[in-house]
Structures are given as C-alpha cells and as structure tokens.
Design a protein around this motif. Structure first.
Motif, PDB file in Angstrom:
ATOM      1  N   SER A  23     -87.968 -65.292-157.509  1.00 36.72           N
ATOM      2  CA  SER A  23     -86.511 -65.472-157.393  1.00 36.72           C
ATOM      3  C   SER A  23     -85.862 -65.691-158.758  1.00 36.72           C
TER       4      SER A  23
ATOM      5  N   MET B  32     -87.209 -59.850-149.261  1.00 40.61           N
ATOM      6  CA  MET B  32     -86.079 -59.696-150.178  1.00 40.61           C
ATOM      7  C   MET B  32     -86.418 -58.807-151.367  1.00 40.61           C
TER       8      MET B  32
ATOM      9  N   THR C 188     -81.290 -56.439-156.611  1.00 45.61           N
ATOM     10  CA  THR C 188     -81.059 -57.721-157.262  1.00 45.61           C
ATOM     11  C   THR C 188     -79.728 -58.282-156.769  1.00 45.61           C
ATOM     12  N   ARG C 189     -79.713 -59.549-156.392  1.00 51.90           N
ATOM     13  CA  ARG C 189     -78.543 -60.094-155.698  1.00 51.90           C
ATOM     14  C   ARG C 189     -77.327 -60.243-156.598  1.00 51.90           C
TER      15      ARG C 189
ATOM     16  N   GLN D 136     -73.072 -57.918-149.451  1.00 55.30           N
ATOM     17  CA  GLN D 136     -74.191 -57.950-150.391  1.00 55.30           C
ATOM     18  C   GLN D 136     -75.072 -59.187-150.252  1.00 55.30           C
TER      19      GLN D 136
ATOM     20  N   SER E 221     -78.093 -61.346-149.734  1.00 49.64           N
ATOM     21  CA  SER E 221     -79.462 -60.923-150.040  1.00 49.64           C
ATOM     22  C   SER E 221     -80.364 -60.862-148.823  1.00 49.64           C
TER      23      SER E 221
END
Length: 455
Positions: free
Chosen positions: A114, A140, A145-146, A341, A343
């Motif tokens: 993360s 994830m 990429t968040r 968006q 995640s």
C-alpha cells in the motif's frame, strides 16, 4: 552492506513476504528486518501481527534477522495518520538508522505494501534513495494506483509482487511508472500457510480455535465478514443484513453447520444476531474469534463452501485450495461505492464478474467477456489521467459490452465526460455542451501533454 526493510501490517502480508523470500522473488541482502505496524484505529486495544498465533513460526529460521515495531519508533503518533514534513526528513532518517542499527553508509532497500498511503509512503519519503518493491495488497493490486504518486517515489518502484489470484490478469497497480508485475508462486504461499496452521494447531489443540466451549469441526460453510460500515460503504444495519443473507443463502444450499469469521473489530452484537438467525433456520453457527488468516482456517476447517462479499480470501479459497465459493451483495456495493475511483471498485467488480452468486438459482457466474479488457475499462474510467494507455482497451470492451453489464459496472455520466462508448447522448443545451467539450479538451491534453520549451 544492504539492509532490506520489509514492512507488513497484517499476518496475510507477512505470509506473502515469507513466500516471496522462500521462492527467491526478493534480491539477496546482508540483513533483513521485518517492520510491523499496527494500523488499527486504537492500536493499544488490538494485537499487532507479531503477537498473533503462529507468527513465531514465521519468525523462526533465516527469513528475518530482526522484527521491529513502527508504532514504537514514531510513538505517540499514529501510523496511519503521520507523514514527515519535508524539512524533517534528514533528521528522521538519522534517528531511524540509529534506532534500527543501520549504519550511515549502509544501503537500504524497502519492500512495502500500500505505497499510496502511510506508513509505507512515509517510509519511502524518509529513505529517499532506497529502491522500492511493492507486494500485493490482495485484489486491489489489479486496480490502478488510487492517487497520483510523487515521481520521486513512484520512479523508484522496481517490481510489484502479487499472488496470481486471477489467472492471466496482470495488475494495473503502479503501471504508470513501468513497474514490472511478478507473481509469487502459489506453492510457496500455501507452504507458509501450512506452517502457520501447524503452529496454531500445536498452540490451540486439535481444531479448538473458536469461542470457549465450541470446537471447529471439518466441513460446513465458512462465512467471511469484512466490516464495510467502517469504510462508510454500508451502514451498520445494511452490513448486518448482508451477513444475514449469507446465513440464509448457505442454509438454502443445504449447509447446516456454519462458521462466521468476523472482522477483528466488528461489533459482537452482529455475531449474536447471526447465531439466532441460524438457529431459527435449523442450523448451527459458531463464531471464530481467533485473529487467524482465512487461509489458515481453510487448512484446519476444510470447509465445503466459503461465502463472502468481495474478500481476497474468496479467491485464495477457489484458486489455491479448490474450495467452492459464492459472493453476495456485490450489486449493492457497485452502486454505493463513491467516488467512482474508490480503490475497492476493481475488487468488487472482479468478485461480481467471476464468482457465482449465492442467491442465484444458477451456480455459475454470467459471462462478462474478456476480463482483462473489463478491468482495463474500469481502471481507465477510474483513473483516466494516470492510465491514458488503457483507453483503447476500454473502448474495445465498451463497444461490445452487453447493456446489463454496462449499467452494472460503469456510470453513464462518467462515460459521457470521458467520451467513451455507452455515454449519455448530449443535450442541445449550449452550457452543457461547453462543459463536455472542456472536459474532453482536458482529457486530450492529459493524453498528449505539450512538449516543454527549451530555454
């Protein structure tokens, strides 16, 4: 001398790191340090991963030369909410090197999960010259990429290590920086899980790891809770209703012995409600209270069915252990996830598209077309500026996407703004058309940034 600092915040992460080490996925180093972090809202009330059953088996051998605590290093600051001020970075780096016994001339390599958030991002900012390896954060990893990472951090990422949970699907995470995705061998992962299961069995006795007076028997159905209300995705009442749907669905499929594995910080009242509901349906439900990874429970319980919402553990059960799985509630979550968006969107999409619905009369998921293009389309719609390279695959999928899936996985207004197939027809209103044209102009500029002028 190279010192490898391997960061983990969960037992699942530590197992993945151990599997990566055992299979040679990580480069050699003279010294390896496991840095553990307890990111719970109140860390003092939740045991960290190095105090969980079976961890000592992971620590044994030559995997790690030392186990250190990030919470202790930055106390009284909270790991999830602290990052260093730029001016303080040199001071913090000297402090950590002194605290952890890393000499000023020794090279540091970071292996983190993360990277987009603290504490992993804070570590990357503190050791500014350290090359980075990112390892899987479950499903994830398949999503983009968040948020936009500083190039000084992102350009240092060499590889993304992940479990091959969806065969043939490549992770999107950190692809904008050219990071190479590499799968950790499944055999190495399950071998480490076996070690944990054996250690837990020796400590707890044969199949006794539930509430006092209960015994975990083989077979039956395992229900996985995720505590989605803590993420503001569902309300507490809605999540409790989701768990009740798991109980009813498992009983409807013929299972009379159920085990519920709650999230470690979920309210105890949920478990009591499920026990009463199961009893009313003529079934027996026990609650697993030990904070064990689901994969360890698979080894010890050998369930006949695993039920969940969009947990990564559903995919490990099906892919690595051959256990039938079913999902429930993904349709509601696809509607509730906000912003688009979020995640969690790709994990929910994968569970919805690839796993059978517990409440459906058919036990086979509906075909959604090419999964790679589906994930690319969702990933582009989530982060068009970070991953403009996914546009072609997104258009290809959306042109052939059945209307039911189009409405399920995409928001038509978002498709409209991005100029993608399936968007809303533009009205004749001049103001609306002007807004859409401006959005599309910004999109084209993001895809083809102007060249910098030379001085």
């Amino acid at each position: 001398m190279t010192v490898q600092v391997l960061y983990a915040s969960s037992l699942y992460g530590a197992v993945t790191l151990a599997a990566a080490l055992d299979s040679g996925c990580l480069p050699p180093a003279e010294r390896r340090v496991l840095l553990v972090s307890n990111n719970a809202a109140v860390p003092e009330t939740t045991p960290s991963l190095d105090r969980m059953p079976g961890f000592e088996r992971l620590r044994a051998g030559r995997r790690f030369d030392a186990v250190l605590s990030w919470n202790e290093a930055i106390a009284p600051l909270h790991p999830g909410g602290w990052s260093p001020r730029p001016d303080d970075v040199p001071l913090w780096e000297r402090y950590l090197r002194l605290l952890w016994g890393i000499g000023p001339g020794e090279r540091v390599e970071l292996v983190v999960e993360s990277l987009q958030v603290a504490p992993a991002l804070a570590l990357a900012q503190l050791f500014q010259d350290a090359p980075l390896t990112v390892y899987a954060d479950g499903l994830m990893t398949y999503g983009p990429t968040r948020n936009r990472l500083d190039a000084l951090v992102g350009e240092r990422v060499r590889r993304v290590l992940h479990l091959d949970l969806v065969p043939g699907l490549r992770p999107l995470l950190l692809g904008e920086f050219g990071a190479v995705a590499e799968a950790v061998p499944a055999g190495a992962f399950t071998k480490v899980v076996d070690e944990l299961a054996e250690a837990e069995a020796e400590a707890a006795g044969p199949l006794r790891c539930v509430r006092e007076g209960g015994a975990l028997r083989e077979g039956g159905a395992l229900l996985l809770g995720q505590y989605l209300s803590a993420l503001d995705i569902l309300t507490a009442d809605e999540e409790e209703a989701l768990h009740l749907r798991m109980v009813r669905g498992a009983v409807a499929r013929g299972h009379r012995r159920l085990v519920f594995k709650p999230h470690p910080v979920a309210p105890a009242s949920w478990s009591r409600t499920l026990e009463r509901a199961a009893q009313g349906l003529g079934a027996e439900l026990t609650v697993l209270e030990e904070p064990l990874p689901a994969e360890v429970v698979y080894r010890r319980m050998r369930p006949e069915l695993v039920v969940g919402c969009f947990s990564t553990a559903l995919f490990t059960a099906s892919r690595f252990y051959g256990i039938p799985v079913a999902r429930v509630g993904t349709g509601l979550l696809l509607e509730r996830l906000a912003p688009y968006q979020n995640s969690n969107r790709v994990p929910v999409t994968l569970a919805d598209a690839l796993l059978p619905d517990l409440e459906s009369t058919s036990y086979e998921p509906e075909p959604v077309g090419d999964v790679t293009d589906l994930v690319a389309a969702v990933g582009f719609a989530m982060q068009p500026q970070l991953r403009p390279d996914l546009r072609e695959a997104a258009e290809r999928y959306l042109k052939s996407c059945p209307p039911a899936f189009l409405a399920r996985y995409f928001k038509r207004r978002r498709l409209t703004v991005l100029g993608l197939p399936g968007g809303l027809p533009l009205p004749r209103n001049r103001a609306v058309r002007r807004v859409v044209r401006e959005a599309r102009r910004l999109k084209r500029r993001a895809l083809n940034p102007p060249a910098r002028r030379r001085r």
